[in-house]
Design a protein around this motif. Structure first.
Motif, PDB file in Angstrom:
ATOM      1  N   ALA A 156      41.280  54.433  29.332  1.00 24.07           N
ATOM      2  CA  ALA A 156      41.854  54.470  30.681  1.00 24.07           C
ATOM      3  C   ALA A 156      40.758  54.333  31.734  1.00 24.07           C
ATOM      4  O   ALA A 156      40.892  53.555  32.690  1.00 24.07           O
ATOM      5  CB  ALA A 156      42.627  55.767  30.886  1.00 24.07           C
ATOM      6  N   LYS A 157      39.679  55.081  31.555  1.00 25.19           N
ATOM      7  CA  LYS A 157      38.573  55.039  32.503  1.00 25.19           C
ATOM      8  C   LYS A 157      38.005  53.619  32.606  1.00 25.19           C
ATOM      9  O   LYS A 157      37.746  53.113  33.711  1.00 25.19           O
ATOM     10  CB  LYS A 157      37.477  56.009  32.075  1.00 25.19           C
ATOM     11  CG  LYS A 157      36.268  56.090  33.008  1.00 25.19           C
ATOM     12  CD  LYS A 157      35.328  57.204  32.557  1.00 25.19           C
ATOM     13  CE  LYS A 157      34.117  57.337  33.479  1.00 25.19           C
ATOM     14  NZ  LYS A 157      33.165  56.217  33.339  1.00 25.19           N
ATOM     15  N   ALA A 158      37.839  52.956  31.469  1.00 30.92           N
ATOM     16  CA  ALA A 158      37.314  51.587  31.467  1.00 30.92           C
ATOM     17  C   ALA A 158      38.258  50.641  32.189  1.00 30.92           C
ATOM     18  O   ALA A 158      37.824  49.734  32.920  1.00 30.92           O
ATOM     19  CB  ALA A 158      37.089  51.121  30.026  1.00 30.92           C
ATOM     20  N   ALA A 159      39.552  50.859  32.016  1.00 32.52           N
ATOM     21  CA  ALA A 159      40.540  49.997  32.680  1.00 32.52           C
ATOM     22  C   ALA A 159      40.482  50.168  34.196  1.00 32.52           C
ATOM     23  O   ALA A 159      40.502  49.184  34.950  1.00 32.52           O
ATOM     24  CB  ALA A 159      41.944  50.326  32.169  1.00 32.52           C
ATOM     25  N   PHE A 160      40.395  51.420  34.658  1.00 31.60           N
ATOM     26  CA  PHE A 160      40.337  51.668  36.102  1.00 31.60           C
ATOM     27  C   PHE A 160      39.047  51.107  36.705  1.00 31.60           C
ATOM     28  O   PHE A 160      39.057  50.524  37.798  1.00 31.60           O
ATOM     29  CB  PHE A 160      40.457  53.160  36.387  1.00 31.60           C
ATOM     30  CG  PHE A 160      41.785  53.756  35.997  1.00 31.60           C
ATOM     31  CD1 PHE A 160      42.967  53.090  36.291  1.00 31.60           C
ATOM     32  CD2 PHE A 160      41.861  54.982  35.338  1.00 31.60           C
ATOM     33  CE1 PHE A 160      44.205  53.632  35.943  1.00 31.60           C
ATOM     34  CE2 PHE A 160      43.081  55.524  34.979  1.00 31.60           C
ATOM     35  CZ  PHE A 160      44.258  54.853  35.267  1.00 31.60           C
ATOM     36  N   GLU A 161      37.950  51.270  35.998  1.00 32.90           N
ATOM     37  CA  GLU A 161      36.677  50.720  36.484  1.00 32.90           C
ATOM     38  C   GLU A 161      36.733  49.198  36.541  1.00 32.90           C
ATOM     39  O   GLU A 161      36.161  48.577  37.442  1.00 32.90           O
ATOM     40  CB  GLU A 161      35.537  51.191  35.583  1.00 32.90           C
ATOM     41  CG  GLU A 161      35.205  52.665  35.755  1.00 32.90           C
ATOM     42  CD  GLU A 161      34.145  53.145  34.777  1.00 32.90           C
ATOM     43  OE1 GLU A 161      33.900  52.446  33.763  1.00 32.90           O
ATOM     44  OE2 GLU A 161      33.556  54.227  35.015  1.00 32.90           O
ATOM     45  N   ASN A 162      37.447  48.606  35.614  1.00 35.65           N
ATOM     46  CA  ASN A 162      37.600  47.152  35.595  1.00 35.65           C
ATOM     47  C   ASN A 162      38.359  46.663  36.826  1.00 35.65           C
ATOM     48  O   ASN A 162      38.017  45.632  37.416  1.00 35.65           O
ATOM     49  CB  ASN A 162      38.336  46.734  34.323  1.00 35.65           C
ATOM     50  CG  ASN A 162      38.584  45.235  34.264  1.00 35.65           C
ATOM     51  OD1 ASN A 162      37.661  44.438  34.230  1.00 35.65           O
ATOM     52  ND2 ASN A 162      39.852  44.854  34.265  1.00 35.65           N
ATOM     53  N   VAL A 163      39.371  47.419  37.239  1.00 30.54           N
ATOM     54  CA  VAL A 163      40.148  47.033  38.434  1.00 30.54           C
ATOM     55  C   VAL A 163      39.267  47.081  39.677  1.00 30.54           C
ATOM     56  O   VAL A 163      39.268  46.157  40.499  1.00 30.54           O
ATOM     57  CB  VAL A 163      41.380  47.943  38.613  1.00 30.54           C
ATOM     58  CG1 VAL A 163      42.120  47.574  39.895  1.00 30.54           C
ATOM     59  CG2 VAL A 163      42.320  47.811  37.424  1.00 30.54           C
ATOM     60  N   VAL A 164      38.499  48.155  39.820  1.00 30.00           N
ATOM     61  CA  VAL A 164      37.600  48.274  40.977  1.00 30.00           C
ATOM     62  C   VAL A 164      36.565  47.155  40.960  1.00 30.00           C
ATOM     63  O   VAL A 164      36.230  46.586  42.004  1.00 30.00           O
ATOM     64  CB  VAL A 164      36.910  49.653  40.990  1.00 30.00           C
ATOM     65  CG1 VAL A 164      35.880  49.717  42.118  1.00 30.00           C
ATOM     66  CG2 VAL A 164      37.935  50.763  41.159  1.00 30.00           C
ATOM     67  N   ALA A 165      36.061  46.829  39.776  1.00 29.60           N
ATOM     68  CA  ALA A 165      35.014  45.818  39.661  1.00 29.60           C
ATOM     69  C   ALA A 165      35.527  44.417  39.974  1.00 29.60           C
ATOM     70  O   ALA A 165      34.883  43.655  40.692  1.00 29.60           O
ATOM     71  CB  ALA A 165      34.417  45.852  38.256  1.00 29.60           C
ATOM     72  N   LYS A 166      36.709  44.075  39.441  1.00 26.82           N
ATOM     73  CA  LYS A 166      37.193  42.700  39.553  1.00 26.82           C
ATOM     74  C   LYS A 166      38.097  42.462  40.755  1.00 26.82           C
ATOM     75  O   LYS A 166      38.171  41.345  41.271  1.00 26.82           O
ATOM     76  CB  LYS A 166      37.941  42.302  38.278  1.00 26.82           C
ATOM     77  CG  LYS A 166      37.038  42.135  37.071  1.00 26.82           C
ATOM     78  CD  LYS A 166      37.821  41.571  35.889  1.00 26.82           C
ATOM     79  CE  LYS A 166      36.901  41.298  34.705  1.00 26.82           C
ATOM     80  NZ  LYS A 166      37.664  40.782  33.536  1.00 26.82           N
ATOM     81  N   TYR A 167      38.793  43.496  41.195  1.00 25.69           N
ATOM     82  CA  TYR A 167      39.766  43.326  42.282  1.00 25.69           C
ATOM     83  C   TYR A 167      39.546  44.379  43.365  1.00 25.69           C
ATOM     84  O   TYR A 167      40.450  45.155  43.691  1.00 25.69           O
ATOM     85  CB  TYR A 167      41.195  43.412  41.724  1.00 25.69           C
ATOM     86  CG  TYR A 167      41.388  42.591  40.474  1.00 25.69           C
ATOM     87  CD1 TYR A 167      41.441  41.203  40.536  1.00 25.69           C
ATOM     88  CD2 TYR A 167      41.479  43.194  39.221  1.00 25.69           C
ATOM     89  CE1 TYR A 167      41.605  40.435  39.388  1.00 25.69           C
ATOM     90  CE2 TYR A 167      41.642  42.448  38.066  1.00 25.69           C
ATOM     91  CZ  TYR A 167      41.698  41.068  38.153  1.00 25.69           C
ATOM     92  OH  TYR A 167      41.853  40.319  37.011  1.00 25.69           O
ATOM     93  N   PRO A 168      38.340  44.444  43.928  1.00 29.90           N
ATOM     94  CA  PRO A 168      37.987  45.542  44.844  1.00 29.90           C
ATOM     95  C   PRO A 168      38.807  45.569  46.123  1.00 29.90           C
ATOM     96  O   PRO A 168      38.864  46.596  46.794  1.00 29.90           O
ATOM     97  CB  PRO A 168      36.506  45.289  45.140  1.00 29.90           C
ATOM     98  CG  PRO A 168      36.334  43.808  44.937  1.00 29.90           C
ATOM     99  CD  PRO A 168      37.239  43.469  43.784  1.00 29.90           C
ATOM    100  N   GLN A 169      39.430  44.447  46.485  1.00 32.25           N
ATOM    101  CA  GLN A 169      40.192  44.384  47.726  1.00 32.25           C
ATOM    102  C   GLN A 169      41.645  44.808  47.555  1.00 32.25           C
ATOM    103  O   GLN A 169      42.404  44.863  48.521  1.00 32.25           O
ATOM    104  CB  GLN A 169      40.142  42.956  48.297  1.00 32.25           C
ATOM    105  CG  GLN A 169      41.083  41.960  47.640  1.00 32.25           C
ATOM    106  CD  GLN A 169      40.642  41.498  46.263  1.00 32.25           C
ATOM    107  OE1 GLN A 169      39.673  41.980  45.709  1.00 32.25           O
ATOM    108  NE2 GLN A 169      41.353  40.538  45.710  1.00 32.25           N
TER     109      GLN A 169
END
Length: 575
Positions: free
Chosen positions: A269-282
């Protein structure tokens, strides 16, 4: 002699006005002259043509176009008809636009617009015939793929499959969309076995298309609603890897994290949330992911009380193109003068470059046309040409782009009244951006007025409660004063749950009560996704997406935190 000099001289000697229009046809002064001369004598074809070519996107142009199309056909060249068509199209006069495009140069784009205009004008039989003409005359153009898909949508279902098969074989980049539509049509024809085979083909052969992402997401949602989070995860995960640039990727990636949490897979879950912030920060989902990661960004039930530190920009972003004189006027804050000069310099209005469109948006913002300015800048992401897409992506790495999309206007009134009503000022400015795009005099079709789109009856009730007799909803300070009081009141009504307050602000407390009836908001994310009004669901996501962007742009702590994860965070925030 300059256009301004000709304008002054022309007040006493008309020949100078004629010279101004002849020499400087696109200059705002020349367009002003053209309109003035047409008032005295409305039957001047040359002046009307000039307005059609250079003022097709200005208010009131349709009355000029209506007169122009009544002239004998030999007086209007094909390129003039194209300008007329563009003016009608921009004002949603699709039937008139279709007629004008039929007389414009016969390009694939224009011929397709003939058909599409008829379709949008609800002339389906004529539209079908026109779509078929596109395919016949321009069989290899991208517009033919559009035409074939539209034929399948509005024609008899029994005849649709061959047209979609043609798209699949001839336009592989549109095959996924065609297969998904074909499966839907086969379902309507009771051919469930063929429909199932089509969907399977979509996943196996065209898994990287947006259509495949759409189908996967529907399947994943269905599994999750049934409590089968394991299968939902398996179905949703490929969206992030196979369709990373699709609209659904950010949404699916966030829910991969949520469903992983439900299954006790904390690291996943943590990796998934970090991925969202990294790839779709807006994105709105980047904020939701930041909340799940435990960042100090406020949640639905705590955003209201936060008072984040902000650093508003000290200067406006620079113009990427334009003369030295234009740049100087803009830097000096002479918005109207800069806009007039830009109108003379901006010749490529129909097909502007990325830099030109961004410049146009910035100048519109500088002169107070916030609605169109933000729209021009926001629509840059719709560019499809690979070179233009690359230019757009490079632009998003600049802080100027994001500051233009999320301007800091009326901050004194916003901060003042937000403080008085214990509201997070970034939440208030986010509501204003969504409601009015910072246009103080804008009115909705329902009658809402001004920055926070306050209804007159609501303002009357609020004014009685706070004891004021004189106010104007078109006055920014008055509007924010009344709007924040009301936002405070509905926050109190919903125990400071900002998600419910914002939903109520859009849909009304009556509708929200119906949605809440018999339900517990145990998972606010699930509640948002289940809001039955598409407009309100989008509104809630947009307001909190705005909030997140204001936070990541203007709060130094969050800016730096996002920058550690994301390549999409503007370079100005990176160490």
């Amino acid at each position: 002699m300059s256009v301004e000099a000709l304008y002054v001289l022309g007040k006493t000697e008309p020949k100078y006005w004629e010279e101004a229009v002849e020499k400087f046809p696109s200059h705002p002064r020349s367009l002003e002259i053209a309109r003035a001369l047409l008032k005295d004598n409305p039957n001047q074809a040359k002046l009307m043509v000039s307005l059609a070519k250079y003022a097709f996107d200005t208010p009131g142009i349709t009355s000029v176009l209506d007169k122009l199309v009544g002239l004998p056909a030999e007086q209007l060249k094909p390129e003039v008809w194209e300008a007329i068509a563009l003016g009608y199209w921009g004002n949603r006069k699709y039937g008139q636009a279709s007629t004008a495009y039929a007389k414009a140069p016969r390009t694939p784009h224009n011929v397709y617009r003939v058909a599409r205009g008829l379709d949008l004008a609800e002339k389906k039989v004529k539209a079908l015939r026109a779509y078929k003409e596109v395919v016949q005359n321009f069989p290899n153009a991208n517009e033919s793929a559009n035409a074939l898909i539209q034929i399948a949508k509005i024609g008899p279902a029994i005849e649709a499959v061959p047209y979609l098969d043609q798209v699949i074989s001839q336009f592989p980049d549109r095959a996924g969309e065609a297969i998904l539509l074909e499966a839907k049509i086969l379902d309507s024809l009771k051919s469930s076995e063929s429909a199932s085979a089509a969907r399977q083909s979509l996943l196996t052969k065209y898994g990287k298309t947006d259509a495949a992402a759409e189908y996967r997401w529907k399947l994943a949602q269905s599994k999750a609603r049934g409590g089968n989070y394991k299968e939902a995860l398996q179905i949703a995960k490929p969206i992030a890897t196979q369709n990373p640039d699709s609209e659904l990727a950010r949404r699916a990636s966030f829910w991969v994290g949520k469903w992983s949490n439900k299954l006790g897979r904390k690291q996943e879950a943590k990796a998934a949330f970090e991925n969202v912030v990294a790839k779709y920060p807006q994105s709105y989902y980047a904020w939701r992911s930041a909340v799940m990661l435990g960042w100090d960004v406020g949640d639905f039930n705590s955003v209201r009380q936060r008072d984040p530190k902000v650093e508003w920009p000290a200067k406006r972003p620079s113009l990427p193109v334009g003369s030295a004189a234009l740049q100087e006027l803009y830097k000096m804050g002479q918005g109207k003068d800069a806009w007039k000069l830009w109108q003379a310099e901006f010749q490529n209005r129909v097909n502007p470059t990325v830099a030109e469109q961004f410049t146009d948006g910035l100048l519109r913002l500088s002169m107070g046309d916030h609605l169109q300015g933000i729209a021009k800048i926001s629509s840059l992401e719709d560019r499809e040409n690979p070179d233009e897409q690359a230019q757009y992506k490079a632009l998003t790495q600049q802080i100027a782009y994001w500051q233009a999309l999320y301007p800091t206007l009326y901050v004194e009134a916003i901060e003042n009244w937000s403080q008085k009503h214990q509201l997070n000022p970034l939440l208030v400015i986010s509501v204003i951006r969504q409601e009015s795009r910072f246009e103080p005099k804008i009115r909705s079709t329902a009658g809402a007025v001004g920055l926070m789109q306050v209804m007159p009856e609501t303002s009357k009730w609020v004014a009685e409660n706070i004891g004021i007799k004189k106010y104007s909803l078109e006055n920014p300070n008055d509007n924010v004063k009344l709007g924040t009081w009301y936002l405070d009141e509905i926050h109190d009504r919903y125990k400071n749950n900002s998600m419910l307050a914002i939903a109520s602000y859009n849909a009304g407390s009556g509708n929200l009560s119906k949605w809440l009836q018999g339900k517990k908001v145990s998972d606010p994310d699930e509640f948002v996704e289940a809001i039955p009004f598409d407009e309100t669901q989008g509104y809630v996501k947009n307001v909190f997406g705005n909030y997140w962007n204001y936070l990541r742009l203007y709060n130094p702590k969050i800016s730096q935190q996002v920058a550690k994860y994301s390549e999409g965070q503007p370079t100005a925030f990176k160490n």
